[in-house]
Write a protein that holds these residues in place. Structure first.
Motif, PDB file in Angstrom:
ATOM      1  N   HIS A  38       0.851  -1.186   0.000  1.00  0.00           N
ATOM      2  CA  HIS A  38       0.000   0.000   0.000  1.00  0.00           C
ATOM      3  C   HIS A  38       0.892   1.244   0.000  1.00  0.00           C
ATOM      4  CE1 HIS A  38       1.222  -0.129   4.048  1.00  0.00           C
ATOM      5  NE2 HIS A  38       0.101   0.183   4.666  1.00  0.00           N
ATOM      6  N   ARG A  39       0.282   2.417   0.025  1.00  0.00           N
ATOM      7  CA  ARG A  39       1.045   3.646  -0.191  1.00  0.00           C
ATOM      8  C   ARG A  39       2.142   3.889   0.847  1.00  0.00           C
ATOM      9  NH1 ARG A  39       1.565   4.842  -4.560  1.00  0.00           N
ATOM     10  NH2 ARG A  39      -0.614   5.215  -5.046  1.00  0.00           N
ATOM     11  N   PRO A  40       1.876   3.748   2.158  1.00  0.00           N
ATOM     12  CA  PRO A  40       2.979   3.991   3.107  1.00  0.00           C
ATOM     13  C   PRO A  40       4.164   3.058   2.884  1.00  0.00           C
ATOM     14  CG  PRO A  40       0.870   3.996   4.250  1.00  0.00           C
ATOM     15  CD  PRO A  40       0.592   3.516   2.853  1.00  0.00           C
ATOM     16  N   LEU A  41       3.887   1.804   2.548  1.00  0.00           N
ATOM     17  CA  LEU A  41       4.963   0.849   2.300  1.00  0.00           C
ATOM     18  C   LEU A  41       5.739   1.228   1.048  1.00  0.00           C
ATOM     19  CD1 LEU A  41       4.246  -2.973   2.791  1.00  0.00           C
ATOM     20  CD2 LEU A  41       6.448  -1.941   2.289  1.00  0.00           C
ATOM     21  N   LEU A  42       5.033   1.577   0.005  1.00  0.00           N
ATOM     22  CA  LEU A  42       5.687   1.969  -1.239  1.00  0.00           C
ATOM     23  C   LEU A  42       6.532   3.227  -1.052  1.00  0.00           C
ATOM     24  CD1 LEU A  42       2.750   1.342  -3.734  1.00  0.00           C
ATOM     25  CD2 LEU A  42       4.938   0.156  -3.736  1.00  0.00           C
ATOM     26  N   ASP A  43       6.023   4.172  -0.264  1.00  0.00           N
ATOM     27  CA  ASP A  43       6.739   5.431  -0.077  1.00  0.00           C
ATOM     28  C   ASP A  43       8.019   5.256   0.733  1.00  0.00           C
ATOM     29  OD1 ASP A  43       4.887   6.834  -1.528  1.00  0.00           O
ATOM     30  OD2 ASP A  43       3.761   7.567   0.206  1.00  0.00           O
ATOM     31  N   GLY A  44       8.035   4.290   1.661  1.00  0.00           N
ATOM     32  CA  GLY A  44       9.169   4.180   2.559  1.00  0.00           C
ATOM     33  C   GLY A  44      10.165   3.095   2.242  1.00  0.00           C
ATOM     34  N   LEU A  45       9.796   2.128   1.386  1.00  0.00           N
ATOM     35  CA  LEU A  45      10.645   0.964   1.174  1.00  0.00           C
ATOM     36  C   LEU A  45      11.997   1.330   0.559  1.00  0.00           C
ATOM     37  CD1 LEU A  45      10.795  -2.075   1.495  1.00  0.00           C
ATOM     38  CD2 LEU A  45       9.676  -2.321  -0.735  1.00  0.00           C
ATOM     39  N   ALA A  46      11.981   2.150  -0.478  1.00  0.00           N
ATOM     40  CA  ALA A  46      13.244   2.542  -1.109  1.00  0.00           C
ATOM     41  C   ALA A  46      14.141   3.280  -0.130  1.00  0.00           C
ATOM     42  CB  ALA A  46      12.967   3.420  -2.335  1.00  0.00           C
ATOM     43  N   GLN A  47      13.550   4.111   0.732  1.00  0.00           N
ATOM     44  CA  GLN A  47      14.325   4.853   1.724  1.00  0.00           C
ATOM     45  C   GLN A  47      15.004   3.896   2.703  1.00  0.00           C
ATOM     46  OE1 GLN A  47      11.979   7.791   3.796  1.00  0.00           O
ATOM     47  NE2 GLN A  47      13.623   8.332   5.201  1.00  0.00           N
ATOM     48  N   LEU A  48      14.305   2.850   3.104  1.00  0.00           N
ATOM     49  CA  LEU A  48      14.892   1.881   4.032  1.00  0.00           C
ATOM     50  C   LEU A  48      16.003   1.070   3.377  1.00  0.00           C
ATOM     51  CD1 LEU A  48      11.929   0.484   6.148  1.00  0.00           C
ATOM     52  CD2 LEU A  48      13.971   1.650   6.968  1.00  0.00           C
ATOM     53  N   VAL A  49      15.809   0.688   2.120  1.00  0.00           N
ATOM     54  CA  VAL A  49      16.864  -0.036   1.411  1.00  0.00           C
ATOM     55  C   VAL A  49      18.105   0.849   1.299  1.00  0.00           C
ATOM     56  CG1 VAL A  49      17.538  -1.073  -0.793  1.00  0.00           C
ATOM     57  CG2 VAL A  49      15.283  -1.555   0.175  1.00  0.00           C
ATOM     58  N   ASP A  50      17.911   2.123   0.996  1.00  0.00           N
ATOM     59  CA  ASP A  50      19.040   3.059   0.937  1.00  0.00           C
ATOM     60  C   ASP A  50      19.750   3.158   2.294  1.00  0.00           C
ATOM     61  OD1 ASP A  50      18.869   3.695  -1.703  1.00  0.00           O
ATOM     62  OD2 ASP A  50      17.887   5.626  -1.424  1.00  0.00           O
ATOM     63  N   ALA A  51      18.973   3.243   3.368  1.00  0.00           N
ATOM     64  CA  ALA A  51      19.559   3.370   4.698  1.00  0.00           C
ATOM     65  C   ALA A  51      20.367   2.122   5.055  1.00  0.00           C
ATOM     66  CB  ALA A  51      18.460   3.599   5.736  1.00  0.00           C
ATOM     67  N   ALA A  52      19.837   0.946   4.735  1.00  0.00           N
ATOM     68  CA  ALA A  52      20.551  -0.300   5.026  1.00  0.00           C
ATOM     69  C   ALA A  52      21.816  -0.406   4.187  1.00  0.00           C
ATOM     70  CB  ALA A  52      19.637  -1.494   4.774  1.00  0.00           C
ATOM     71  N   THR A  53      21.745   0.022   2.933  1.00  0.00           N
ATOM     72  CA  THR A  53      22.912  -0.030   2.058  1.00  0.00           C
ATOM     73  C   THR A  53      24.013   0.898   2.556  1.00  0.00           C
ATOM     74  OG1 THR A  53      21.612  -0.635   0.110  1.00  0.00           O
ATOM     75  CG2 THR A  53      23.729   0.425  -0.291  1.00  0.00           C
ATOM     76  N   ALA A  54      23.638   2.043   3.079  1.00  0.00           N
ATOM     77  CA  ALA A  54      24.631   3.039   3.514  1.00  0.00           C
ATOM     78  C   ALA A  54      25.192   2.751   4.898  1.00  0.00           C
ATOM     79  CB  ALA A  54      24.006   4.425   3.498  1.00  0.00           C
ATOM     80  N   ALA A  55      24.495   1.957   5.700  1.00  0.00           N
ATOM     81  CA  ALA A  55      24.884   1.781   7.098  1.00  0.00           C
ATOM     82  C   ALA A  55      26.086   0.854   7.234  1.00  0.00           C
ATOM     83  CB  ALA A  55      23.710   1.228   7.897  1.00  0.00           C
ATOM     84  N   ASP A  56      27.052   1.262   8.036  1.00  0.00           N
ATOM     85  CA  ASP A  56      28.257   0.465   8.257  1.00  0.00           C
ATOM     86  C   ASP A  56      27.970  -0.808   9.043  1.00  0.00           C
ATOM     87  OD1 ASP A  56      29.997   2.307   6.956  1.00  0.00           O
ATOM     88  OD2 ASP A  56      29.922   3.582   8.733  1.00  0.00           O
ATOM     89  N   ASP A  57      26.917  -0.805   9.866  1.00  0.00           N
ATOM     90  CA  ASP A  57      26.623  -1.978  10.680  1.00  0.00           C
ATOM     91  C   ASP A  57      25.715  -2.979   9.970  1.00  0.00           C
ATOM     92  OD1 ASP A  57      24.510  -0.224  10.787  1.00  0.00           O
ATOM     93  OD2 ASP A  57      24.150  -0.430  12.945  1.00  0.00           O
ATOM     94  N   VAL A  58      25.385  -2.741   8.718  1.00  0.00           N
ATOM     95  CA  VAL A  58      24.620  -3.695   7.907  1.00  0.00           C
ATOM     96  C   VAL A  58      25.552  -4.302   6.867  1.00  0.00           C
ATOM     97  CG1 VAL A  58      22.729  -3.992   6.262  1.00  0.00           C
ATOM     98  CG2 VAL A  58      22.436  -2.475   8.231  1.00  0.00           C
ATOM     99  N   ARG A  59      25.617  -5.621   6.839  1.00  0.00           N
ATOM    100  CA  ARG A  59      26.460  -6.312   5.865  1.00  0.00           C
ATOM    101  C   ARG A  59      25.631  -7.101   4.861  1.00  0.00           C
ATOM    102  NH1 ARG A  59      31.892  -6.638   7.681  1.00  0.00           N
ATOM    103  NH2 ARG A  59      32.251  -8.610   6.592  1.00  0.00           N
ATOM    104  N   VAL A  60      24.381  -7.427   5.223  1.00  0.00           N
ATOM    105  CA  VAL A  60      23.493  -8.211   4.361  1.00  0.00           C
ATOM    106  C   VAL A  60      22.077  -7.692   4.540  1.00  0.00           C
ATOM    107  CG1 VAL A  60      22.607 -10.525   3.811  1.00  0.00           C
ATOM    108  CG2 VAL A  60      24.963 -10.261   4.620  1.00  0.00           C
ATOM    109  N   LEU A  61      21.304  -7.654   3.440  1.00  0.00           N
ATOM    110  CA  LEU A  61      19.882  -7.311   3.498  1.00  0.00           C
ATOM    111  C   LEU A  61      19.064  -8.565   3.226  1.00  0.00           C
ATOM    112  CD1 LEU A  61      21.384  -4.574   2.654  1.00  0.00           C
ATOM    113  CD2 LEU A  61      19.168  -3.884   1.715  1.00  0.00           C
ATOM    114  N   LEU A  62      18.042  -8.804   4.059  1.00  0.00           N
ATOM    115  CA  LEU A  62      17.180  -9.976   3.904  1.00  0.00           C
ATOM    116  C   LEU A  62      15.739  -9.507   3.817  1.00  0.00           C
ATOM    117  CD1 LEU A  62      17.511 -13.248   6.040  1.00  0.00           C
ATOM    118  CD2 LEU A  62      15.352 -12.461   5.086  1.00  0.00           C
ATOM    119  N   LEU A  63      15.055  -9.861   2.721  1.00  0.00           N
ATOM    120  CA  LEU A  63      13.642  -9.544   2.549  1.00  0.00           C
ATOM    121  C   LEU A  63      12.812 -10.798   2.787  1.00  0.00           C
ATOM    122  CD1 LEU A  63      14.719  -6.936   1.209  1.00  0.00           C
ATOM    123  CD2 LEU A  63      12.884  -7.165  -0.479  1.00  0.00           C
ATOM    124  N   THR A  64      11.718 -10.642   3.534  1.00  0.00           N
ATOM    125  CA  THR A  64      10.829 -11.764   3.777  1.00  0.00           C
ATOM    126  C   THR A  64       9.416 -11.234   3.972  1.00  0.00           C
ATOM    127  OG1 THR A  64      10.510 -13.753   5.136  1.00  0.00           O
ATOM    128  CG2 THR A  64      11.193 -11.741   6.283  1.00  0.00           C
TER     129      THR A  64
END
Length: 265
Positions: A38-64
């Motif tokens: 839905h709209r809130p999920l669509l609006d925020g998902l890319a932002q969260l992926v960007d945040a995880a990609t940029a974060a030094d304490d994240v080494r792997v992203l897992l979607l489920t």
């Protein structure tokens, strides 16, 4: 140091976010709608992926997905009103929403999808955008856009062809049929079929998070770039990357550990 746990992360309705052992888990959590977007999920998902990609304490992203489904695509009931948008407004919105697939593909960090039940429409595209795809026997893919007088989106036309080949992708997308777990495994939409994809995905993610990060990221980049290069150009890229790897402190430490393991064997 950019961190994921202390970053200014948005709270997104329908998405649960956790970080443990260097693994950022983004879980679709609208089980009453089979985790449709839905709209809130669509609006925020890319932002969260960007945040995880940029974060030094994240080494792997897992979607489920929670509740027996990965993601059933767009929630048409929650996305009403699209027909009244101007063409410019629609293009801007779609670029923002669909870019999540691009962000997953282009992230230097490994990405894993744990798929149970439906991976449909945009959900199929988001799963296919991940580097490693693990599905349960109940997992299935579908791209039923034509049945709604639509065409594939979220990069599904490219991602299906990249995973299964253009000829098979056309057949799947034009008919909109279900592709069950065993066929998905056979044609490349899934890499493994397992009884508990969340548990197996977690084990895989933790192992990747513990591996030498530069080597994992370098391997992903090399393989991703290979499709547009000749063999000669690819070897030159490998040479450049390997020279950097051999000169790194990480190589010396891991070489010594590997040598000890070989001697024990």
């Amino acid at each position: 140091m950019t961190t994921f746990t202390h970053a200014n992360l948005p709270t997104i309705d329908g998405l649960t976010v956790t970080l443990d052992n260097g693994v950022a888990v983004l879980a679709f959590d609208r089980p009453h709608r089979r985790n449709a977007l839905h709209r809130p999920l669509l609006d925020g998902l890319a932002q969260l992926v960007d945040a995880a990609t940029a974060a030094d304490d994240v080494r792997v992203l897992l979607l489920t997905g929670r509740g027996g489904a990965f993601c059933a695509g767009g929630d048409l009931d929650a996305l009403k009103g699209m027909e009244g948008e101007s063409a410019d407004t629609a293009r801007a919105r779609m670029r923002r929403e669909f870019s999540t697939s691009t962000r997953l593909v282009q992230s230097p960090k490994p990405t894993i999808a744990a798929i149970e039940g439906a991976a449909v429409g945009a959900g199929a595209a988001l799963a296919l955008a991940c580097d490693v795809r693990l599905g349960s026997p109940s997992a299935f893919f579908a791209a039923p856009f034509v049945s709604m007088a639509l065409v594939p989106d979220f990069g599904a036309s490219w991602l299906l062809a990249e995973a299964a080949g253009a000829a098979r992708a056309k057949e799947i997308a034009m008919t909109g049929r279900r592709v069950g777990a065993e066929e998905a495994l056979r044609i490349g939409l899934l890499h493994h079929v397992v009884d508990d994809p969340d548990a197996t995905a977690w084990e895989t993610a933790v192992a990747l998070a513990a591996a030498p990060g530069d080597a994992v990221r370098g391997t992903k980049a090399l393989v991703a770039g290979s499709v547009t290069r000749t063999l000669e150009d690819q070897i030159e890229c490998e040479i450049d990357a390997q020279v950097r790897a051999v000169a790194s402190p990480s190589f010396a430490a891991h070489r010594a550990a590997w040598a000890r393991t070989v001697r024990r064997d």
